[in-house]
Write a protein that holds these residues in place. Structure first.
Motif, PDB file in Angstrom:
ATOM      1  N   TRP A   1     131.652 127.925  90.686  1.00  0.00           N
ATOM      2  CA  TRP A   1     132.147 129.506  91.071  1.00  0.00           C
ATOM      3  C   TRP A   1     132.890 129.308  92.441  1.00  0.00           C
ATOM      4  O   TRP A   1     133.846 129.837  92.611  1.00  0.00           O
ATOM      5  CB  TRP A   1     130.943 130.496  91.447  1.00  0.00           C
ATOM      6  CG  TRP A   1     131.568 131.708  91.822  1.00  0.00           C
ATOM      7  CD1 TRP A   1     131.046 132.239  92.911  1.00  0.00           C
ATOM      8  CD2 TRP A   1     132.225 132.832  91.108  1.00  0.00           C
ATOM      9  NE1 TRP A   1     131.625 133.520  93.084  1.00  0.00           N
ATOM     10  CE2 TRP A   1     132.461 133.670  92.041  1.00  0.00           C
ATOM     11  CE3 TRP A   1     132.941 132.797  89.872  1.00  0.00           C
ATOM     12  CZ2 TRP A   1     133.150 134.900  91.779  1.00  0.00           C
ATOM     13  CZ3 TRP A   1     133.748 134.008  89.838  1.00  0.00           C
ATOM     14  CH2 TRP A   1     133.702 134.901  90.594  1.00  0.00           C
ATOM     15  N   GLN A   2     132.173 128.410  93.149  1.00  0.00           N
ATOM     16  CA  GLN A   2     132.704 128.432  94.720  1.00  0.00           C
ATOM     17  C   GLN A   2     134.075 127.492  94.657  1.00  0.00           C
ATOM     18  O   GLN A   2     135.064 127.917  95.312  1.00  0.00           O
ATOM     19  CB  GLN A   2     131.770 127.731  95.794  1.00  0.00           C
ATOM     20  CG  GLN A   2     130.390 128.437  95.966  1.00  0.00           C
ATOM     21  CD  GLN A   2     130.553 129.447  96.857  1.00  0.00           C
ATOM     22  OE1 GLN A   2     131.745 129.796  97.210  1.00  0.00           O
ATOM     23  NE2 GLN A   2     129.681 130.529  96.794  1.00  0.00           N
ATOM     24  N   GLY A   3     134.350 126.739  93.846  1.00  0.00           N
ATOM     25  CA  GLY A   3     135.419 125.915  93.584  1.00  0.00           C
ATOM     26  C   GLY A   3     136.544 126.965  93.115  1.00  0.00           C
ATOM     27  O   GLY A   3     137.921 126.915  93.316  1.00  0.00           O
ATOM     28  N   PHE A   4     136.419 127.842  92.141  1.00  0.00           N
ATOM     29  CA  PHE A   4     137.167 128.770  91.542  1.00  0.00           C
ATOM     30  C   PHE A   4     137.513 129.722  92.752  1.00  0.00           C
ATOM     31  O   PHE A   4     138.945 130.258  92.561  1.00  0.00           O
ATOM     32  CB  PHE A   4     136.302 129.424  90.303  1.00  0.00           C
ATOM     33  CG  PHE A   4     137.198 130.541  89.646  1.00  0.00           C
ATOM     34  CD1 PHE A   4     138.268 130.308  89.049  1.00  0.00           C
ATOM     35  CD2 PHE A   4     136.399 131.872  89.890  1.00  0.00           C
ATOM     36  CE1 PHE A   4     138.991 131.677  88.698  1.00  0.00           C
ATOM     37  CE2 PHE A   4     137.182 132.934  89.561  1.00  0.00           C
ATOM     38  CZ  PHE A   4     138.368 133.050  88.811  1.00  0.00           C
ATOM     39  N   VAL A   5     136.800 130.171  93.213  1.00  0.00           N
ATOM     40  CA  VAL A   5     137.145 131.268  94.405  1.00  0.00           C
ATOM     41  C   VAL A   5     138.028 130.447  95.152  1.00  0.00           C
ATOM     42  O   VAL A   5     139.149 131.257  95.756  1.00  0.00           O
ATOM     43  CB  VAL A   5     136.033 131.658  94.935  1.00  0.00           C
ATOM     44  CG1 VAL A   5     136.198 132.314  96.374  1.00  0.00           C
ATOM     45  CG2 VAL A   5     135.286 132.532  94.123  1.00  0.00           C
ATOM     46  N   ALA A   6     137.793 129.290  95.766  1.00  0.00           N
ATOM     47  CA  ALA A   6     138.465 128.693  96.692  1.00  0.00           C
ATOM     48  C   ALA A   6     140.056 128.400  95.909  1.00  0.00           C
ATOM     49  O   ALA A   6     141.089 128.363  96.777  1.00  0.00           O
ATOM     50  CB  ALA A   6     137.924 127.237  96.816  1.00  0.00           C
ATOM     51  N   ARG A   7     140.281 128.532  94.808  1.00  0.00           N
ATOM     52  CA  ARG A   7     141.705 128.220  94.134  1.00  0.00           C
ATOM     53  C   ARG A   7     142.261 129.466  94.051  1.00  0.00           C
ATOM     54  O   ARG A   7     143.411 129.362  94.132  1.00  0.00           O
ATOM     55  CB  ARG A   7     141.257 127.318  93.050  1.00  0.00           C
ATOM     56  CG  ARG A   7     141.009 125.700  93.154  1.00  0.00           C
ATOM     57  CD  ARG A   7     140.943 125.080  91.808  1.00  0.00           C
ATOM     58  NE  ARG A   7     140.072 125.559  90.774  1.00  0.00           N
ATOM     59  CZ  ARG A   7     139.057 125.259  90.307  1.00  0.00           C
ATOM     60  NH1 ARG A   7     138.157 124.686  91.145  1.00  0.00           N
ATOM     61  NH2 ARG A   7     138.198 126.029  89.336  1.00  0.00           N
ATOM     62  N   GLU A   8     141.217 130.443  93.350  1.00  0.00           N
ATOM     63  CA  GLU A   8     141.968 131.640  92.762  1.00  0.00           C
ATOM     64  C   GLU A   8     141.680 132.982  93.515  1.00  0.00           C
ATOM     65  O   GLU A   8     141.679 133.999  92.969  1.00  0.00           O
ATOM     66  CB  GLU A   8     141.650 131.768  91.347  1.00  0.00           C
ATOM     67  CG  GLU A   8     141.975 130.654  90.316  1.00  0.00           C
ATOM     68  CD  GLU A   8     143.432 130.251  90.278  1.00  0.00           C
ATOM     69  OE1 GLU A   8     144.297 131.391  90.770  1.00  0.00           O
ATOM     70  OE2 GLU A   8     143.972 129.292  89.857  1.00  0.00           O
ATOM     71  N   GLY A   9     140.963 132.660  95.003  1.00  0.00           N
ATOM     72  CA  GLY A   9     140.575 133.787  95.541  1.00  0.00           C
ATOM     73  C   GLY A   9     141.796 135.029  95.717  1.00  0.00           C
ATOM     74  O   GLY A   9     141.281 136.066  95.749  1.00  0.00           O
TER      75      GLY A   9
END
Length: 482
Positions: A263-271
């Motif tokens: 989830w944290q990686g997803f937020v960093a990419r698509e936040g």
């Protein structure tokens, strides 16, 4: 990535596109992105299901293959009499082989049943949970997004309508129908913008709730995957130390995944494509749209007035909100609220075709025909509307504003004594400016320039009777003086 990083990346300060009435951003972007992410998780779990299912089939096949192995030593040793039949001898060795091989057959069969009955159901239940989550996003949030598209299309149509009629205002010199008045259309735009903003904010709250639930849901997915891998390790890992080492390595790899790592990686990419809960909700007051400040939308004068009721059975007055627009209309509204209901004029008088009564204290009057779309207004003829302002000075302001809106080519104004109270008289608007002679006659007789240019054949029957009565009264005075 550090587990302390919980907050979404803060998007930059609101730019001009965020203040546009109808943004170009697709309202389904966030919902579609989250639904696509759930599909990715569903496929990942599907991969694990296929993997465990293949391992199950391998153990089933191994059980059958070990049955073939067992057949090679199922018969007693030939010339077995040459060997000691007790334990510890060659015969006992082969018997031990048969028992262990049968244990391999049974172990593989049991592993197949355990994988099918215990490990696979864990992943199948998780698969169903993800599918349910997909349905929640698709049929919940995306349905709200479609509603937003619908109300935005409605707003866009009214904004385009405002653009058309503001352009027509320039080309026609401001003469148009009441409902085509840019002022009225602009209030309609604001009304629809309010509905749009309510839908957008509701949809935004739904998206925030869905986003907030994703972190916990993905942690649950990771935890369930870890449970499945632990069960797989316990069941299949006992077949051999090498296999156990491989499954342990896979389990370790699964256990090293933090619950919020993905989830944290997803937020960093698509936040930047997610809704920032720290952004303030949209309000109608901060929005901008084309022709919002066009001169045709700014009233010449507006405010509340009291008007004498036109109902002959009622002698009271009623309050209303009145506006004189650059389109030369005098509009009557219930109030100045643009949000509760669609603001449509209760009455619309085209001032160049009207006759204005000079103010007397707090009172003044306007004679004209209601050109709104109501059936009663189409049937009714020209009538006199008697207004009362809050003060004499305010009445004078309204009189000057109305006369200015009528224009130099509009009808003249008349003094309050020009016609009896309550008399409805048809007048013909003036076709030119009021000259000095007409103004002088107005001061002497109280008759407007429009009335002075009217031909004798256009005098109403009531006016003729008043003239005859006035003449007879003069004759009686002369006879009494003689």
């Amino acid at each position: 990535m550090s587990g302390d990083s919980q907050a979404l990346p803060v998007r930059k300060a609101t730019n001009i596109s965020d203040l546009e009435a109808v943004p170009d951003i697709d309202p389904t972007t966030t919902a579609g992105l989250l639904a696509e992410r759930l599909q990715a998780w569903k496929h990942a779990v599907g991969y694990l299901e296929d993997y465990v299912g293949a391992v199950e089939k391998v153990h089933k096949a191994h059980s059958k293959e070990y049955e073939k192995v067992l057949k090679t030593i199922s018969h007693p040793l030939k010339e077995g009499a040459h060997f000691d039949q007790g334990l510890g001898g060659v015969a006992g060795f082969f018997e031990n082989m048969r028992v262990n091989t049968q244990a391999m057959i049974n172990s593989n069969a049991e592993t197949e049943k355990t994988l099918k009955g215990s490990v696979l159901p864990i992943l199948e239940r998780l698969h169903k949970e993800i599918k349910a989550k997909v349905k929640e996003v698709s049929h919940g949030v995306e349905k709200g997004a479609k509603e937003i598209e619908k109300v935005r299309n409605t707003t866009q149509k009214h904004i385009e309508l405002l653009g058309q009629h503001t352009a027509a205002f320039e080309s026609t010199g401001g003469k148009m129908n009441p409902n085509d008045d840019p002022y009225v259309i602009q209030r309609g735009v604001i009304h629809r913008l309010n509905k749009q903003v309510i839908e957008e904010n509701n949809h935004r709250n739904d998206l925030i709730n869905v986003q907030d639930s994703f972190k916990a849901f993905e942690a649950h997915v990771v935890e369930t995957v870890q449970q499945a891998m632990d069960a797989l390790n316990q069941v299949a890992g006992g077949q051999a130390e090498k296999t156990r080492a491989l499954y342990t390595d896979m389990l370790g790899a699964a256990q090293r995944i933090p619950g919020d790592f993905e989830w944290q990686g997803f937020v960093a990419r698509e936040g930047h494509r997610l809704v920032d809960p720290n952004d303030p909700p949209r309000t109608v007051e901060e929005l901008v749209f084309p022709n919002q400040n066009h001169s045709a939308t700014k009233p010449i004068i507006e405010g509340s007035l009291e008007r004498k009721s036109r109902n002959k059975l009622s002698w009271g007055t009623q309050s209303g909100y009145y506006v004189v627009t650059p389109s030369k209309y005098l509009h009557e509204f219930k109030d100045d609220d643009n949000l509760r209901y669609d603001p449509k004029p209760e009455l619309s008088i085209y001032l160049p075709d009207a006759v204005i009564g000079a103010p007397s204290g707090e009172k003044f009057s306007v004679k004209g025909k209601d050109k709104s779309k109501s059936i009663s207004s189409k049937i009714a003829g020209t009538s006199e509307l008697s207004f009362k302002a809050h003060s004499a000075a305010e009445a004078q302001k309204w009189f000057e504003a109305i006369r200015t809106a009528a224009g130099a080519t509009g009808s003249a104004y008349e003094s309050p004594s020009s016609s009896p109270s309550g008399t409805v008289s048809e007048t013909k608007p003036s076709l030119g400016k009021i000259d000095a002679t007409a103004a002088h006659k107005e001061q002497d007789t109280g008759i407007t320039g429009a009335e002075t240019v009217s031909s004798p054949t256009e005098i109403s029957p009531i006016a003729k009777q008043d003239t005859m009565k006035s003449g007879s009264a003069t004759d009686e005075k002369k006879a009494a003086a003689a």
